[in-house]
Motif scaffolding. Structure first.
Motif, PDB file in Angstrom:
ATOM      1  N   VAL A  33      -2.814   9.704   2.739  1.00 10.41           N
ATOM      2  CA  VAL A  33      -3.322   9.167   1.479  1.00 10.41           C
ATOM      3  C   VAL A  33      -3.626   7.671   1.478  1.00 10.41           C
ATOM      4  O   VAL A  33      -2.965   6.872   2.135  1.00 10.41           O
ATOM      5  N   ALA A  34      -4.630   7.331   0.650  1.00 15.43           N
ATOM      6  CA  ALA A  34      -4.894   5.948   0.261  1.00 15.43           C
ATOM      7  C   ALA A  34      -3.882   5.579  -0.832  1.00 15.43           C
ATOM      8  O   ALA A  34      -2.972   6.354  -1.144  1.00 15.43           O
ATOM      9  N   ARG A  54     -21.769  13.620  -0.180  1.00 16.42           N
ATOM     10  CA  ARG A  54     -21.804  14.605   0.894  1.00 16.42           C
ATOM     11  C   ARG A  54     -20.491  15.352   1.069  1.00 16.42           C
ATOM     12  O   ARG A  54     -20.428  16.308   1.843  1.00 16.42           O
ATOM     13  N   GLY A  80      -9.840   6.505  12.147  1.00 15.62           N
ATOM     14  CA  GLY A  80      -9.332   5.158  11.882  1.00 15.62           C
ATOM     15  C   GLY A  80     -10.239   4.388  10.949  1.00 15.62           C
ATOM     16  O   GLY A  80     -11.436   4.652  10.896  1.00 15.62           O
ATOM     17  N   LEU A  97     -16.947   0.735   4.331  1.00 10.86           N
ATOM     18  CA  LEU A  97     -15.766   1.552   4.027  1.00 10.86           C
ATOM     19  C   LEU A  97     -15.182   1.106   2.684  1.00 10.86           C
ATOM     20  O   LEU A  97     -14.788  -0.052   2.528  1.00 10.86           O
ATOM     21  N   GLU A 147      -5.808   7.564  15.883  1.00 19.10           N
ATOM     22  CA  GLU A 147      -4.630   7.383  15.046  1.00 19.10           C
ATOM     23  C   GLU A 147      -3.570   8.323  15.588  1.00 19.10           C
ATOM     24  O   GLU A 147      -3.810   9.528  15.740  1.00 19.10           O
ATOM     25  N   TYR A 189       0.877  -1.176   0.000  1.00 17.19           N
ATOM     26  CA  TYR A 189       0.000   0.000   0.000  1.00 17.19           C
ATOM     27  C   TYR A 189       0.907   1.217   0.000  1.00 17.19           C
ATOM     28  O   TYR A 189       1.783   1.341   0.869  1.00 17.19           O
ATOM     29  N   LYS A 227     -15.071   0.743  12.041  1.00 17.03           N
ATOM     30  CA  LYS A 227     -16.262   1.373  12.619  1.00 17.03           C
ATOM     31  C   LYS A 227     -16.363   1.081  14.111  1.00 17.03           C
ATOM     32  O   LYS A 227     -17.418   1.240  14.702  1.00 17.03           O
ATOM     33  N   PHE A 251     -14.536  13.347  17.328  1.00 16.02           N
ATOM     34  CA  PHE A 251     -14.378  12.593  16.079  1.00 16.02           C
ATOM     35  C   PHE A 251     -13.801  13.490  14.985  1.00 16.02           C
ATOM     36  O   PHE A 251     -14.288  14.593  14.731  1.00 16.02           O
ATOM     37  N   VAL A 290      -7.603  11.457   4.098  1.00 15.90           N
ATOM     38  CA  VAL A 290      -7.972  12.290   5.240  1.00 15.90           C
ATOM     39  C   VAL A 290      -6.987  13.460   5.244  1.00 15.90           C
ATOM     40  O   VAL A 290      -5.774  13.239   5.213  1.00 15.90           O
TER      41      VAL A 290
HETATM   42  N1  THG Z   1      -6.723   7.077   8.290  1.00 12.74           N
HETATM   43  C1  THG Z   1      -5.755   7.896   7.835  1.00 12.74           C
HETATM   44  N2  THG Z   1      -5.411   7.946   6.562  1.00 12.74           N
HETATM   45  C2  THG Z   1      -6.058   7.146   5.665  1.00 12.74           C
HETATM   46  C3  THG Z   1      -7.085   6.290   6.078  1.00 12.74           C
HETATM   47  C4  THG Z   1      -7.404   6.259   7.446  1.00 12.74           C
HETATM   48  N3  THG Z   1      -5.722   7.198   4.372  1.00 12.74           N
HETATM   49  C5  THG Z   1      -6.198   6.197   3.473  1.00 12.74           C
HETATM   50  C6  THG Z   1      -7.621   5.769   3.753  1.00 12.74           C
HETATM   51  N4  THG Z   1      -7.767   5.490   5.172  1.00 12.74           N
HETATM   52  C7  THG Z   1      -8.569   6.864   3.347  1.00 12.74           C
HETATM   53  N5  THG Z   1      -9.950   6.443   3.344  1.00 12.74           N
HETATM   54  C8  THG Z   1     -10.820   6.687   4.387  1.00 12.74           C
HETATM   55  C9  THG Z   1     -12.146   6.350   4.220  1.00 12.74           C
HETATM   56  C10 THG Z   1     -13.066   6.606   5.214  1.00 12.74           C
HETATM   57  C11 THG Z   1     -12.655   7.192   6.394  1.00 12.74           C
HETATM   58  C12 THG Z   1     -11.353   7.509   6.564  1.00 12.74           C
HETATM   59  C13 THG Z   1     -10.427   7.276   5.555  1.00 12.74           C
HETATM   60  C14 THG Z   1     -13.633   7.493   7.486  1.00 12.74           C
HETATM   61  N6  THG Z   1     -14.843   7.937   7.153  1.00 12.74           N
HETATM   62  C15 THG Z   1     -15.853   8.272   8.138  1.00 12.74           C
HETATM   63  C16 THG Z   1     -16.976   7.265   8.071  1.00 12.74           C
HETATM   64  O1  THG Z   1     -17.170   6.672   7.024  1.00 12.74           O
HETATM   65  O2  THG Z   1     -17.654   7.115   9.086  1.00 12.74           O
HETATM   66  C17 THG Z   1     -16.489   9.617   7.882  1.00 12.74           C
HETATM   67  C18 THG Z   1     -15.614  10.739   8.170  1.00 12.74           C
HETATM   68  C19 THG Z   1     -16.342  12.068   8.052  1.00 12.74           C
HETATM   69  O3  THG Z   1     -17.531  12.097   7.783  1.00 12.74           O
HETATM   70  O4  THG Z   1     -15.697  13.107   8.211  1.00 12.74           O
HETATM   71  O5  THG Z   1     -13.320   7.382   8.652  1.00 12.74           O
HETATM   72  O6  THG Z   1      -8.272   5.502   7.912  1.00 12.74           O
HETATM   73  N7  THG Z   1      -5.121   8.677   8.707  1.00 12.74           N
END
Ligand code: THG
Length: 386
Positions: free
Chosen positions: A123-124, A264, A196, A244, A204, A32, A199, A177, A110
């Protein structure tokens, strides 16, 4: 599992925590952001059951930071996303789709706003540092773009607050959050965010030094022995239950954010300048996307691994494709994430999933499959601009 071996070399970067991950007997790795990421310690199912009941420590340093700093930092970050970053405060994390000129998904990071002129883009799995540098240079922006040696160690699970409080003190419980605070650990101030990729709730902690990161890892295990703390990693079953999406699996540059149910975070009515604006407005004006991500449940006592997209049909016609799948022990059914055509995406629509082990009958569902644990501390999300 009869999977071929993944050869590790300098290109498949190790993380500062890899020695501990391996000492704990990691069972599988993926790559990754050109870096190692564990996929399982005991098994997907055992890890899943533990994550939902206890607390885990994850090496997710592969969620690399792209630092964007300088007078034009805010302008560059805004230019990459349809999310209105105007209301994002210092100390806030913002989940933000990044898109290209066609509205195609570049990444779904994020974004941490460290200061008005300094951001970390967490980043992803795609090369955002190259995209950002190219845009910055092409636009002649006064900004520096680079990858610092910073990445998250995640503490996830229902007992995450209790474990984090033992190491960082009670202050950690007050972090809302998607907010972060700077908390001391062995002489360093670490960015600690309530976020993180599960769910189950948790934090982090952005480690920026190998020795300090290892010390933190060890401190969490020492403090959490009576909580049955274990090593973990993003869990396939839990994240599908929670809806997710994984970049590169469930969405690619060939998908727009509406297809990915990220509406959203697309603030087209805001007065922002971002690269995909015309493309996303055209999709909106045409009445929205022609397909979108949905849940699919399908029959079978076991679920094969989804390593290629599986065709989904309805009424004998093409209805989309399924991109991630697992058997959910808690739901007692196979579940998957799928990109489903508009005329078939209504929940309840009967479908057939073409798995490598044969066709399985199923149905379209909404997402998530399972609602998240209620958050102990409520907070802002994309809908509130502060
Ligand atoms: N943490 C951090 N970096 C990341 C990720 C992470 N980078 C790659 C990847 N994960 C990015 N993708 C996501 C996808 C969803 C969420 C976080 C990263 C997430 N979403 C919340 C939810 O779905 O409940 C909503 C957040 C909001 O509404 O603001 O948590 O995990 N550092």
């Amino acid at each position: 599992m009869s999977q071929p071996i993944l050869a590790v070399s300098r290109r498949t970067r190790r993380t500062p925590l890899s020695p501990r991950v391996e000492a704990h007997g990691v069972k599988g790795y993926t790559v990754y952001n050109h870096m190692l990421l564990a996929t399982a310690f005991r098994s997907f199912e055992e890890d899943y059951r533990h994550l939902k009941r206890h607390v885990q420590v994850w090496d997710v340093v592969c969620e690399r930071q792209v630092e964007i700093a300088g007078p034009d930092a805010g302008r560059l970050v805004q230019f990459m996303t349809p999310r209105d970053m105007g209301g994002v405060a210092v100390g806030q994390c913002a989940y933000a789709p990044f898109v290209d000129e066609n509205g195609g998904m570049i990444n779904d990071p994020v974004v941490l706003k460290l200061a008005d002129d300094r951001f970390w883009v967490s980043v992803a799995d795609s090369d955002v540092v190259l995209w950002s540098k190219g845009l910055a240079r092409g636009m002649g922006l006064d900004v520096s773009v680079f990858e610092p040696e910073v990445g998250p160690l995640a503490v996830q699970g229902p007992r995450a607050d209790d474990l984090a409080a033992r190491v960082f003190g009670e202050d950690v419980r007050a972090i809302r959050f998607f907010r972060f605070a700077r908390l001391p650990f062995q002489g360093r101030e670490l960015v600690v965010a309530r976020s993180g990729w599960s769910k189950q709730g948790g934090f982090e902690i952005y480690i920026d030094d190998a020795d300090n990161g290892l010390a933190l890892y060890d401190a969490l295990f020492a403090a959490g022995a009576d909580l049955d703390v274990r090593p973990g990693c993003p869990n396939l079953i839990e994240r599908i239950e929670g809806g997710l999406l994984s970049y590169g699996n469930d969405m690619t540059i060939g998908n727009d954010p509406f297809e990915c149910a990220l509406d959203r975070y697309c603030h087209l009515d805001a007065d922002t300048d971002f690269i995909g604006r015309a493309a996303l407005e055209a999709i909106r004006d045409a009445g929205g996307p022609g397909r979108a991500v949905r849940g699919v449940t399908f029959e079978g006592e076991t679920c094969p691994a989804c390593v290629e997209a599986w065709p989904v049909a309805a009424g004998g016609a093409h209805a989309g494709y399924l991109t991630s799948a697992a058997r959910s022990p808690d739901l007692g059914v196979n579940i998957g994430l799928a990109m489903i055509e508009r005329d078939r995406w209504e929940p309840g629509t009967a479908v057939t999933v073409e798995t490598p082990e044969g066709a399985r009958a199923g149905a379209v569902t909404g997402l998530p499959f399972i609602e998240p644990r209620p958050r102990s501390v409520q907070a802002s999300s994309a809908s509130s601009k502060g």
